[in-house]
Design an enzyme around this catalytic site. Sequence first.
Site, PDB file in Angstrom:
ATOM      1  N   CYS A  70       0.836  -1.202   0.000  1.00 13.86           N
ATOM      2  CA  CYS A  70       0.000   0.000   0.000  1.00 13.86           C
ATOM      3  C   CYS A  70       0.879   1.264   0.000  1.00 13.86           C
ATOM      4  CB  CYS A  70      -0.991  -0.028   1.161  1.00 13.86           C
ATOM      5  SG  CYS A  70      -2.373   1.149   0.949  1.00 13.86           S
ATOM      6  N   HIS A 107      -3.805  -4.815  -0.322  1.00 18.77           N
ATOM      7  CA  HIS A 107      -3.386  -5.388   0.954  1.00 18.77           C
ATOM      8  C   HIS A 107      -3.450  -6.916   0.875  1.00 18.77           C
ATOM      9  CE1 HIS A 107      -3.161  -1.803   3.559  1.00 18.77           C
ATOM     10  NE2 HIS A 107      -4.055  -1.306   2.722  1.00 18.77           N
ATOM     11  N   GLU A 152      -2.556  -8.999   3.036  1.00 12.46           N
ATOM     12  CA  GLU A 152      -2.944  -9.526   4.348  1.00 12.46           C
ATOM     13  C   GLU A 152      -4.450  -9.432   4.588  1.00 12.46           C
ATOM     14  OE1 GLU A 152      -2.361  -5.120   5.211  1.00 12.46           O
ATOM     15  OE2 GLU A 152      -1.602  -6.628   3.792  1.00 12.46           O
TER      16      GLU A 152
END
Length: 206
Positions: free
Chosen positions: A79, A184, A186
């Site tokens: 990001c 992202h 994650e």
Amino acid sequence: MIAIVDYGVGNLFSLISSFKYIGADVLVTSDPNEIKNCEKIILPGVGAFEDARRKLSDTGLDKIIIEEAKNGKPLMGICLGMQMLFEKSYEYGEHEGLGLLKGSIIPMEGYISKDLKIPHIGYNPLIFKKKNPLFKHIKNGDCVYFVHSYFATDCEDSVIATAEYGRELTAAVAKGNIMGCQFHPEKSGDVGLNILRAFCEMEERL
């Protein structure tokens, strides 16, 4: 061991949890020696470019990251962390990036349709532009999660994937051992975990 650079920007819990889920050893650190001793580096980031870049500079971690990346250590920005890999950002002014990749960060406002909301939030399919080891466990069209109002441009030599949001936006970049995801991983379910897994499997450039 993977060093997750902690410079006071962002909640790292999801990122740490994702790496642990896939069995990776991670160390959240702001210690230059620990970063040097780790095999790989993750540069996370949320918030404003200027503030994040200043914090990296104030701690001296920017020099460590640049040095380790130029020595061939795998580095992935996520990001805002990806955006800082570039030369400049035009987020509320003009700010110097780390200069590890050619290109600039510009606002989506004025580039995409006024009918689309900014920030761009949600899942979008990846459009592969180049083969890259980062994508070894996923396929073209797999969806990942975005939250951003700025994007990388003038970076054709490093773009490996884009995403469609009215117009194509840079989604992932890589040049040698230096790579980044605007999305992202994650927060992108199994697809994101597989991207992190691929990063863990990369070897240092000799």
